[in-house]
Design a protein around this motif. Structure first.
Motif, PDB file in Angstrom:
ATOM      1  N   ALA A   1       0.836  -1.194  -0.232  1.00  0.00           N
ATOM      2  CA  ALA A   1      -0.069   0.010  -0.116  1.00  0.00           C
ATOM      3  C   ALA A   1       0.939   1.188   0.223  1.00  0.00           C
ATOM      4  O   ALA A   1       2.124   1.171   0.238  1.00  0.00           O
ATOM      5  CB  ALA A   1      -0.911   0.167   1.238  1.00  0.00           C
TER       6      ALA A   1
ATOM      7  N   THR B   1      10.256   8.548   5.081  1.00  0.00           N
ATOM      8  CA  THR B   1      10.414   8.187   6.350  1.00  0.00           C
ATOM      9  C   THR B   1       9.418   7.111   6.634  1.00  0.00           C
ATOM     10  O   THR B   1       9.507   6.199   7.384  1.00  0.00           O
ATOM     11  CB  THR B   1      10.061   9.276   7.164  1.00  0.00           C
ATOM     12  OG1 THR B   1      10.966  10.360   6.473  1.00  0.00           O
ATOM     13  CG2 THR B   1      10.107   9.208   8.653  1.00  0.00           C
ATOM     14  N   ARG B   2       8.137   7.154   5.990  1.00  0.00           N
ATOM     15  CA  ARG B   2       7.109   6.219   6.367  1.00  0.00           C
ATOM     16  C   ARG B   2       7.386   4.758   6.129  1.00  0.00           C
ATOM     17  O   ARG B   2       7.148   3.858   6.854  1.00  0.00           O
ATOM     18  CB  ARG B   2       5.817   6.630   5.861  1.00  0.00           C
ATOM     19  CG  ARG B   2       5.688   6.279   4.227  1.00  0.00           C
ATOM     20  CD  ARG B   2       4.204   6.271   3.778  1.00  0.00           C
ATOM     21  NE  ARG B   2       4.206   5.704   2.733  1.00  0.00           N
ATOM     22  CZ  ARG B   2       3.823   6.545   1.396  1.00  0.00           C
ATOM     23  NH1 ARG B   2       3.336   7.641   1.617  1.00  0.00           N
ATOM     24  NH2 ARG B   2       3.704   6.274   0.204  1.00  0.00           N
TER      25      ARG B   2
ATOM     26  N   LYS C   1      10.795   3.753   6.217  1.00  0.00           N
ATOM     27  CA  LYS C   1      11.422   3.429   7.563  1.00  0.00           C
ATOM     28  C   LYS C   1      10.918   2.753   8.727  1.00  0.00           C
ATOM     29  O   LYS C   1      11.277   1.635   9.019  1.00  0.00           O
ATOM     30  CB  LYS C   1      12.449   4.397   8.023  1.00  0.00           C
ATOM     31  CG  LYS C   1      13.473   3.996   8.956  1.00  0.00           C
ATOM     32  CD  LYS C   1      14.150   5.255   9.687  1.00  0.00           C
ATOM     33  CE  LYS C   1      15.111   4.960  10.683  1.00  0.00           C
ATOM     34  NZ  LYS C   1      14.075   4.713  12.116  1.00  0.00           N
ATOM     35  N   VAL C   2       9.856   3.534   8.970  1.00  0.00           N
ATOM     36  CA  VAL C   2       8.894   3.085  10.171  1.00  0.00           C
ATOM     37  C   VAL C   2       8.194   1.810   9.977  1.00  0.00           C
ATOM     38  O   VAL C   2       8.316   0.953  10.866  1.00  0.00           O
ATOM     39  CB  VAL C   2       7.974   4.431  10.516  1.00  0.00           C
ATOM     40  CG1 VAL C   2       6.875   3.975  11.422  1.00  0.00           C
ATOM     41  CG2 VAL C   2       8.640   5.426  10.714  1.00  0.00           C
ATOM     42  N   GLN C   3       7.434   1.596   8.727  1.00  0.00           N
ATOM     43  CA  GLN C   3       6.680   0.630   8.576  1.00  0.00           C
ATOM     44  C   GLN C   3       7.297  -0.645   7.959  1.00  0.00           C
ATOM     45  O   GLN C   3       6.790  -1.834   8.226  1.00  0.00           O
ATOM     46  CB  GLN C   3       5.488   0.990   7.442  1.00  0.00           C
ATOM     47  CG  GLN C   3       4.477   2.218   8.047  1.00  0.00           C
ATOM     48  CD  GLN C   3       3.561   2.520   7.267  1.00  0.00           C
ATOM     49  OE1 GLN C   3       3.299   2.272   6.012  1.00  0.00           O
ATOM     50  NE2 GLN C   3       2.697   3.219   8.012  1.00  0.00           N
TER      51      GLN C   3
ATOM     52  N   ASP D   1      11.740  -0.494  11.135  1.00  0.00           N
ATOM     53  CA  ASP D   1      11.201  -0.485  12.655  1.00  0.00           C
ATOM     54  C   ASP D   1      10.204  -1.531  13.204  1.00  0.00           C
ATOM     55  O   ASP D   1      10.456  -2.147  13.970  1.00  0.00           O
ATOM     56  CB  ASP D   1      10.741   1.060  13.136  1.00  0.00           C
ATOM     57  CG  ASP D   1      11.746   2.253  12.864  1.00  0.00           C
ATOM     58  OD1 ASP D   1      13.145   1.617  12.270  1.00  0.00           O
ATOM     59  OD2 ASP D   1      11.521   3.279  12.785  1.00  0.00           O
ATOM     60  N   ASP D   2       9.193  -1.551  12.471  1.00  0.00           N
ATOM     61  CA  ASP D   2       8.181  -2.566  12.561  1.00  0.00           C
ATOM     62  C   ASP D   2       8.626  -4.063  12.898  1.00  0.00           C
ATOM     63  O   ASP D   2       8.201  -4.849  13.448  1.00  0.00           O
ATOM     64  CB  ASP D   2       7.028  -2.634  11.567  1.00  0.00           C
ATOM     65  CG  ASP D   2       6.018  -1.493  11.731  1.00  0.00           C
ATOM     66  OD1 ASP D   2       6.104  -0.718  12.708  1.00  0.00           O
ATOM     67  OD2 ASP D   2       4.972  -1.440  10.885  1.00  0.00           O
TER      68      ASP D   2
ATOM     69  N   GLU E   1      12.627  13.053  -1.072  1.00  0.00           N
ATOM     70  CA  GLU E   1      11.201  13.417  -1.410  1.00  0.00           C
ATOM     71  C   GLU E   1      11.187  14.816  -2.269  1.00  0.00           C
ATOM     72  O   GLU E   1      11.900  15.709  -1.794  1.00  0.00           O
ATOM     73  CB  GLU E   1      10.489  13.911   0.062  1.00  0.00           C
ATOM     74  CG  GLU E   1      10.425  12.294   0.665  1.00  0.00           C
ATOM     75  CD  GLU E   1      10.162  12.675   2.306  1.00  0.00           C
ATOM     76  OE1 GLU E   1       9.330  13.664   2.567  1.00  0.00           O
ATOM     77  OE2 GLU E   1      10.419  11.598   3.039  1.00  0.00           O
TER      78      GLU E   1
END
Lengths: 419, 120
Positions: free
Chosen positions: A51, A196-197, A199-201, A204-205, A395
């Motif tokens: 997604a 960045t999103r 990296k997080v999802q 990091d997740d 970006e």
């Protein structure tokens, strides 16, 4: 040789080609033909099953195949023709294309205007020149993505990923979900290459370490890769030998950048820009060859498919106008120049016409930063300024200029950090 | 007291947010530059959810796989259980985009749906 006639011919049925086709139709082109070497439309979106698409274009989150399906459905409703399993071998001019079709053999396409929408491909190990042996188990992230998401072939169990581009991070998550152990994502730059999103999802997740300012120094293993040495790099991006460490793995994925696919463009006699590796275009996405337009990742690598769609609609619109003979002629051409703090700007030129319009200039900054003022100058006159809270080379940013503000001098885009 | 650092993904700004809590009770949320960040951080602290995307095997079609996603975000903690079920699933073409593939995936109350059509 079989011959086909159309008003607008588009090479590539990915996000760029689909959006350009619809827009060409909407702006009056009666017969729009899309040519693709794959057996279905969507291009890379077919394997981007994650997604994150559509957030800016449709204001909702979709997967790649869903995003492509919306465009394809509209194309079918509009009667846009597709020629699949067909490889364009030569763009002879803006009005003549030669292709090789599995079903129909050699085909000559006569068209009123053409749009290049071939997208890009990945940089490989050969582009990076990583020392070491030549074992199997080294894939570009996109190849691994295709194997896993479309061909049901798992590529490995223990993975190191070089490069923090979006595809690499997305594959880190995908392989983790499929049961592989992703040991590290290694990035030579001191900052993240992708969003960045992601990296997080994606990292990091799943507890995947991101090692910034590090690179792979050696590849080990004979038949199959057995491991890699990684090391921290100094300010000059040179590995620091004392920091070298070994990570065992059976797979190395490379997510180290994309190169616009411009063999056809070059074959047509059009040179590519040294920074973007794509043809130079004006605000109508017209290349230096009248009637030949280009859009999407073949021009410059975008981070979001949504931006590709928006840009490609311009190519479709103006190609339809060219084919109809209604494209306003350029009285002059201004260069758009990357100034301080900016790596490149697209479009590269502004065609000065009688058409009064707002032109959106897309660009990437050279360095990440917090509060920044983005400025556009025409000669010495400031014609647009916008403050943003954050900038990142990963970006894409944009600034809008109005044609009536242009002074006749070149347009310069700058990004000035605010202390 | 516990502290949890959260990077906001609502917009590209990527605020570094710190949530301080006493057990499950949030005491403070700091570092967000807007209200949306506070809501995101609260959700991330209490029950982080994500849309899970994957693929299932499909027979009778030109390609071996059918891409799928959860219709709504599901708790991150349920990912493992969801993937076990997804991996054990095979469907038969034809499949229509957004057709439900698995009802109530792993007790999440969320359906797994197809994200593309597969013709025979």
């Amino acid at each position: 040789m079989r011959e086909i006639k159309c008003d607008v011919a588009i090479i590539g049925a990915g996000p760029a080609g689909l959006a350009a086709a619809l827009s060409a139709k909407e702006h009056g082109a009666k017969d729009v033909l899309v040519i693709d070497r794959d057996t279905d439309s969507g291009g890379i979106l077919q394997q981007c099953i994650h997604a994150g698409f559509g957030l800016s274009y449709f204001h909702k989150e979709m997967t790649g195949p869903e995003y492509a399906a919306v465009f394809r459905e509209k194309c079918d409703q509009e009667g846009i023709r597709f020629l699949f399993d067909t490889m364009v071998t030569e763009v002879r001019s803006a009005r003549e294309i030669i292709c090789s079709s599995t079903e129909q053999g050699l085909v000559k396409v006569y068209t009123g205007a053409s749009i290049l929408a071939m997208g890009c491909r990945e940089r490989t190990r050969q582009n990076l020149r990583i020392p070491g042996t030549r074992p199997s188990g080294i894939f570009t992230a996109g190849t691994a993505q295709r194997l896993i998401n479309r061909q049901n072939e798992m590529v490995g169990k223990s993975v190191v990923i070089l490069g923090s581009g979006d595809i690499g991070m997305i594959m880190a998550r995908r392989m983790s979900l499929e049961g592989a152990k992703v040991k590290a994502v290694v990035e030579i730059m001191p900052y993240l290459a992708g969003l960045t999103r992601n990296k997080v999802q994606c990292l990091d997740d799943f507890g995947i370490p991101l090692m910034l300012s590090h690179t792979v120094t050696r590849i080990m293993g004979h038949k199959r890769i057995e491991g890699v040495y990684i090391a921290e790099v100094d300010d000059q991006k040179q590995p620091i030998p004392s920091t070298e460490e070994y990570i065992s793995c059976d797979t190395l994925l490379l997510s180290v950048g994309l190169i616009p696919e411009n063999e056809l463009t070059k074959g047509a006699g059009i040179s590519t820009n040294a920074v973007t590796n794509g043809p130079e275009v004006d605000q109508r996405m017209q290349t230096v060859m009248p009637g030949l337009f280009a859009c999407g990742n073949v021009v410059h690598v975008n981070d979001l498919a949504d931006n590709v769609s928006i840009e490609s609609e311009l190519a479709g619109k103006y190609a339809a106008m060219y084919a109809a003979g209604t494209l306003p002629e350029a009285k002059a051409q201004l260069n758009v120049i990357a100034g301080e703090g900016v790596r490149y700007v697209c479009p590269h030129h502004v065609a000065v016409t009688d058409e009064e319009a707002v032109i959106r200039l897309y660009f990437r900054v050279s360095e990440p930063g917090r509060k920044t003022i983005l400025k556009a100058r025409s000669g010495k006159k400031e014609i647009a300024a916008r403050e943003v809270r954050r900038v990142s080379p990963g970006e894409m940013d944009h600034i809008d200029i109005h044609t009536q503000d242009l002074t006749g001098d070149d347009v310069v885009i700058c990004a000035e950090g605010v202390k | 007291m516990t502290r949890k650092n959260i990077i906001c993904t609502v917009c590209p700004m990527g605020c570094n947010i710190t949530v301080k809590a006493d057990g499950s009770e949030i005491i403070s949320i700091e570092g967000n530059e807007c209200k949306r960040g506070e809501i995101y951080a609260r959700d991330e602290f209490t029950c982080p959810t994500r849309t899970l995307t994957s693929s299932v095997l499909v027979t009778n079609a030109k390609e071996p796989l059918l891409p799928v996603r959860t219709e709504k975000p599901v708790p991150k903690a349920k990912f493992g259980e969801c993937m076990e079920i997804i991996k054990a699933t095979t469907v038969h073409a034809p499949i229509k985009i957004h057709q439900v593939i698995i009802h109530d995936l792993a007790g999440t109350g969320v359906n797994l749906i197809a994200t593309c059509s597969r013709d025979v």
